[in-house]
Design a protein around this motif. Structure first.
Motif, PDB file in Angstrom:
ATOM      1  N   GLU A 298     -50.730 -76.999   0.239  1.00 17.06           N
ATOM      2  CA  GLU A 298     -50.635 -75.809  -0.612  1.00 17.06           C
ATOM      3  C   GLU A 298     -52.015 -75.362  -1.103  1.00 17.06           C
ATOM      4  OE1 GLU A 298     -48.002 -73.954  -1.181  1.00 17.06           O
ATOM      5  OE2 GLU A 298     -46.691 -75.260  -0.005  1.00 17.06           O
ATOM      6  N   THR A 299     -52.754 -76.265  -1.727  1.00 13.84           N
ATOM      7  CA  THR A 299     -54.098 -75.939  -2.213  1.00 13.84           C
ATOM      8  C   THR A 299     -55.150 -76.875  -1.616  1.00 13.84           C
ATOM      9  OG1 THR A 299     -53.664 -77.304  -4.171  1.00 13.84           O
ATOM     10  CG2 THR A 299     -53.333 -74.918  -4.394  1.00 13.84           C
ATOM     11  N   GLY A 300     -54.808 -77.494  -0.501  1.00 14.57           N
ATOM     12  CA  GLY A 300     -55.730 -78.399   0.171  1.00 14.57           C
ATOM     13  C   GLY A 300     -54.972 -79.502   0.871  1.00 14.57           C
ATOM     14  N   MET A 301     -55.713 -80.540   1.263  1.00 16.22           N
ATOM     15  CA  MET A 301     -55.110 -81.685   1.941  1.00 16.22           C
ATOM     16  C   MET A 301     -55.544 -82.967   1.244  1.00 16.22           C
ATOM     17  SD  MET A 301     -53.332 -80.343   4.413  1.00 16.22           S
ATOM     18  CE  MET A 301     -52.976 -81.784   5.419  1.00 16.22           C
ATOM     19  N   LEU A 302     -54.602 -83.896   1.101  1.00 15.83           N
ATOM     20  CA  LEU A 302     -54.877 -85.181   0.475  1.00 15.83           C
ATOM     21  C   LEU A 302     -55.036 -86.255   1.547  1.00 15.83           C
ATOM     22  CD1 LEU A 302     -52.237 -84.958  -2.389  1.00 15.83           C
ATOM     23  CD2 LEU A 302     -54.724 -84.905  -2.696  1.00 15.83           C
ATOM     24  N   ALA A 303     -56.042 -87.112   1.354  1.00 17.42           N
ATOM     25  CA  ALA A 303     -56.279 -88.234   2.265  1.00 17.42           C
ATOM     26  C   ALA A 303     -56.234 -89.536   1.478  1.00 17.42           C
ATOM     27  CB  ALA A 303     -57.640 -88.082   2.952  1.00 17.42           C
ATOM     28  N   LYS A 304     -55.885 -90.607   2.152  1.00 14.87           N
ATOM     29  CA  LYS A 304     -55.890 -91.909   1.494  1.00 14.87           C
ATOM     30  C   LYS A 304     -57.330 -92.317   1.171  1.00 14.87           C
ATOM     31  CE  LYS A 304     -51.841 -93.422   4.147  1.00 14.87           C
ATOM     32  NZ  LYS A 304     -51.363 -94.369   5.194  1.00 14.87           N
ATOM     33  N   PRO A 305     -57.562 -92.924   0.015  1.00 14.12           N
ATOM     34  CA  PRO A 305     -58.915 -93.384  -0.298  1.00 14.12           C
ATOM     35  C   PRO A 305     -59.339 -94.530   0.623  1.00 14.12           C
ATOM     36  CG  PRO A 305     -57.349 -94.116  -1.971  1.00 14.12           C
ATOM     37  CD  PRO A 305     -56.613 -93.177  -1.067  1.00 14.12           C
ATOM     38  N   LYS A 306     -60.633 -94.589   0.917  1.00 10.84           N
ATOM     39  CA  LYS A 306     -61.211 -95.644   1.766  1.00 10.84           C
ATOM     40  C   LYS A 306     -60.576 -95.665   3.149  1.00 10.84           C
ATOM     41  CE  LYS A 306     -62.292 -98.811  -2.047  1.00 10.84           C
ATOM     42  NZ  LYS A 306     -62.205-100.222  -2.514  1.00 10.84           N
ATOM     43  N   ASP A 307     -60.229 -94.503   3.679  1.00  5.04           N
ATOM     44  CA  ASP A 307     -59.497 -94.451   4.943  1.00  5.04           C
ATOM     45  C   ASP A 307     -60.051 -93.324   5.810  1.00  5.04           C
ATOM     46  OD1 ASP A 307     -57.633 -94.148   7.019  1.00  5.04           O
ATOM     47  OD2 ASP A 307     -55.964 -94.811   5.752  1.00  5.04           O
ATOM     48  N   GLU A 308     -60.975 -93.670   6.714  1.00  5.36           N
ATOM     49  CA  GLU A 308     -61.614 -92.655   7.549  1.00  5.36           C
ATOM     50  C   GLU A 308     -60.624 -91.984   8.513  1.00  5.36           C
ATOM     51  OE1 GLU A 308     -62.993 -96.734   9.244  1.00  5.36           O
ATOM     52  OE2 GLU A 308     -62.578 -95.818   7.289  1.00  5.36           O
ATOM     53  N   ARG A 309     -59.601 -92.733   8.943  1.00  7.97           N
ATOM     54  CA  ARG A 309     -58.605 -92.139   9.831  1.00  7.97           C
ATOM     55  C   ARG A 309     -57.814 -91.056   9.114  1.00  7.97           C
ATOM     56  NH1 ARG A 309     -57.877 -91.258  15.153  1.00  7.97           N
ATOM     57  NH2 ARG A 309     -55.760 -90.443  15.435  1.00  7.97           N
ATOM     58  N   SER A 310     -57.466 -91.308   7.870  1.00 11.07           N
ATOM     59  CA  SER A 310     -56.731 -90.318   7.074  1.00 11.07           C
ATOM     60  C   SER A 310     -57.577 -89.069   6.848  1.00 11.07           C
ATOM     61  CB  SER A 310     -56.320 -90.940   5.745  1.00 11.07           C
ATOM     62  OG  SER A 310     -55.558 -90.042   4.976  1.00 11.07           O
ATOM     63  N   ILE A 311     -58.876 -89.272   6.614  1.00  7.95           N
ATOM     64  CA  ILE A 311     -59.784 -88.129   6.447  1.00  7.95           C
ATOM     65  C   ILE A 311     -59.837 -87.308   7.733  1.00  7.95           C
ATOM     66  CG2 ILE A 311     -62.201 -87.468   6.101  1.00  7.95           C
ATOM     67  CD1 ILE A 311     -62.457 -89.972   4.283  1.00  7.95           C
ATOM     68  N   PHE A 312     -60.012 -87.991   8.856  1.00  5.89           N
ATOM     69  CA  PHE A 312     -60.052 -87.303  10.161  1.00  5.89           C
ATOM     70  C   PHE A 312     -58.781 -86.489  10.387  1.00  5.89           C
ATOM     71  CE2 PHE A 312     -58.304 -87.772  14.506  1.00  5.89           C
ATOM     72  CZ  PHE A 312     -59.125 -86.861  15.174  1.00  5.89           C
ATOM     73  N   GLU A 313     -57.635 -87.079  10.120  1.00  4.40           N
ATOM     74  CA  GLU A 313     -56.373 -86.384  10.367  1.00  4.40           C
ATOM     75  C   GLU A 313     -56.219 -85.156   9.473  1.00  4.40           C
ATOM     76  OE1 GLU A 313     -53.505 -89.461   9.805  1.00  4.40           O
ATOM     77  OE2 GLU A 313     -53.815 -90.328  11.808  1.00  4.40           O
ATOM     78  N   ALA A 314     -56.607 -85.277   8.196  1.00  6.94           N
ATOM     79  CA  ALA A 314     -56.478 -84.136   7.277  1.00  6.94           C
ATOM     80  C   ALA A 314     -57.392 -82.991   7.691  1.00  6.94           C
ATOM     81  CB  ALA A 314     -56.802 -84.587   5.853  1.00  6.94           C
ATOM     82  N   ILE A 315     -58.638 -83.322   8.063  1.00  2.00           N
ATOM     83  CA  ILE A 315     -59.579 -82.291   8.511  1.00  2.00           C
ATOM     84  C   ILE A 315     -59.071 -81.635   9.788  1.00  2.00           C
ATOM     85  CG2 ILE A 315     -61.898 -81.897   9.446  1.00  2.00           C
ATOM     86  CD1 ILE A 315     -62.928 -84.004   7.460  1.00  2.00           C
ATOM     87  N   SER A 316     -58.554 -82.442  10.716  1.00  2.00           N
ATOM     88  CA  SER A 316     -58.054 -81.911  11.989  1.00  2.00           C
ATOM     89  C   SER A 316     -56.883 -80.959  11.786  1.00  2.00           C
ATOM     90  CB  SER A 316     -57.635 -83.067  12.906  1.00  2.00           C
ATOM     91  OG  SER A 316     -58.736 -83.858  13.253  1.00  2.00           O
ATOM     92  N   ILE A 317     -55.969 -81.319  10.905  1.00  2.00           N
ATOM     93  CA  ILE A 317     -54.821 -80.447  10.634  1.00  2.00           C
ATOM     94  C   ILE A 317     -55.297 -79.065  10.179  1.00  2.00           C
ATOM     95  CG2 ILE A 317     -52.907 -80.063   9.019  1.00  2.00           C
ATOM     96  CD1 ILE A 317     -52.402 -83.106   9.147  1.00  2.00           C
ATOM     97  N   LEU A 318     -56.293 -79.047   9.301  1.00  2.00           N
ATOM     98  CA  LEU A 318     -56.812 -77.766   8.816  1.00  2.00           C
ATOM     99  C   LEU A 318     -57.514 -76.981   9.920  1.00  2.00           C
ATOM    100  CD1 LEU A 318     -58.264 -78.742   5.307  1.00  2.00           C
ATOM    101  CD2 LEU A 318     -56.307 -77.257   5.770  1.00  2.00           C
TER     102      LEU A 318
END
Length: 363
Positions: A298-318
């Motif tokens: 809605e106003t962004g994407m949330l990623a799990k802390p200390k989790d580079e895979r979660s960051i990658f997935e959130a950025i990719s979705i956007l």
């Protein structure tokens, strides 16, 4: 009404910016403001606002420092020159100093809490000096909960005033900066381990495989600069990574496709608010005050802390969904205008001051 704001220093940083913006709009509301600190590069900026600036020797992190009696004397001299009605503190040592001065002088103390402190709850100084003032201001509900749960604050005396940003400055921005890369991922903040930048860098190999021309820029300075650069070299992504300094934040933000703040702990995250004002889709850790700023999808994407895979997935979705990016961009800007404009919050501070003065006169 006359307010004395007390800070450790006036060098660049979040608390200095907070005090500067508050001073600006208090003065516009016909309230006289003075600043007491150990000085710094922003002194002239405060002078230009019309604030009086005084120097006291607050350069210490020790609540038991020999400097505190000296500072108490300096505050008494300031009181004679600028007869302030309220002393408003912003950092731990200045809160202790202001509380002692309040007890000795009768001038009510308002203590501003900008972060989380539960890791310090066993420190002797915290047990002896609560220094929460007649009123305390917490910048988020989580900070208020921290004060109540770990330091025994009276809930009735803790007021939540969500931090705001000076949209007047951002609205005047005329960015001309250009950065290489496509897509451009950016972040900003103090280069410290708590910001979690290492996990953003660790997400880069996967991002580069999917987006070969991507580039990551981090705007900031700090102790972790060498470690972050070393990590980028170790992962062989250094050619896609740049640390920037001495760049205007609006210029920087307007170059970005995605803003990412992967903090391990964050009271709020005003850099995220500033990015959202410009409609930059944000990826943030699912921690602390960042959850106030970002609702997933809605106003962004949330990623799990200390989790580079979660960051990658959130950025990719956007990056892979233009419709989602536009929706988040529009929602983010709307949210900032409705909830984080400091011009709408200055009356909340004035109300706290008025309540504090009223209650003090009844004692």
């Amino acid at each position: 009404m006359r307010i004395l704001q007390v800070l450790t220093h006036l060098n660049i940083g979040g608390i200095t910016t907070y005090a500067y913006t508050l001073t600006k709009y208090l003065i516009r509301n016909k309230i006289e403001v003075a600043i007491a600190s150990s000085g710094g590069s922003w002194e002239e900026d405060f002078h230009k606002l019309g604030a009086k600036v005084f120097t006291i020797d607050t350069k210490t992190k020790n609540e038991f420092s020999y400097k505190l009696p000296i500072c108490l004397h300096q505050l008494s001299l300031i009181k004679k020159r600028f007869d302030f009605d309220i002393i408003h503190s912003h950092t731990r040592v200045t809160q202790v100093l202001s509380q002692i001065f309040s007890v000795l002088s009768g001038v009510p103390h308002v203590a501003n809490f900008h972060g989380f402190y539960k890791q310090h709850k066993q420190r002797l100084g915290r047990k002896i000096f609560r220094a929460q003032g007649a009123k305390a201001i917490a910048i988020t509900p989580a900070v208020k909960k921290d004060l109540i749960d770990f330091f025994g604050a009276n809930p009735a005396n803790v007021k939540i005033i969500l931090s705001g940003i000076d949209l007047e400055i951002l609205e005047r921005a005329n960015p001309t900066m250009k950065l290489k890369g496509s897509p451009i991922i950016g972040s900003s903040g103090r280069l410290s381990s708590i910001k979690g930048f290492e996990y953003l860098i660790k997400s880069m190999p996967a991002l580069i495989r999917k987006y070969p021309n991507m580039h990551l820029y981090i705007l900031g300075e700090g102790d972790e600069e060498a470690n972050l650069s070393s990590l980028a070299k170790k992962l062989d992504v250094i050619s896609h990574f740049t640390i920037l300094k001495n760049v205007d934040l609006p210029d920087f933000l307007n170059c970005l496709d995605i803003f990412c703040l992967p903090s391990l702990e964050e009271p709020l995250g005003l850099s995220v608010v500033e990015a959202q004002f410009f409609g930059i889709p944000c990826v943030v850790s699912n921690v602390g005050g960042l959850k106030i700023l970002v609702e997933g999808f809605e106003t962004g994407m949330l990623a799990k802390p200390k989790d580079e895979r979660s960051i990658f997935e959130a950025i990719s979705i956007l990056l892979d969904n233009d419709t989602l990016r536009r929706k988040i961009s529009n929602n983010s800007t709307k949210q900032v205008l409705e909830r984080f404009d400091i011009r709408q919050k200055v009356n909340d501070f004035i109300k706290v001051y008025q309540e504090t003065l009223h209650e003090n006169t009844r004692i």
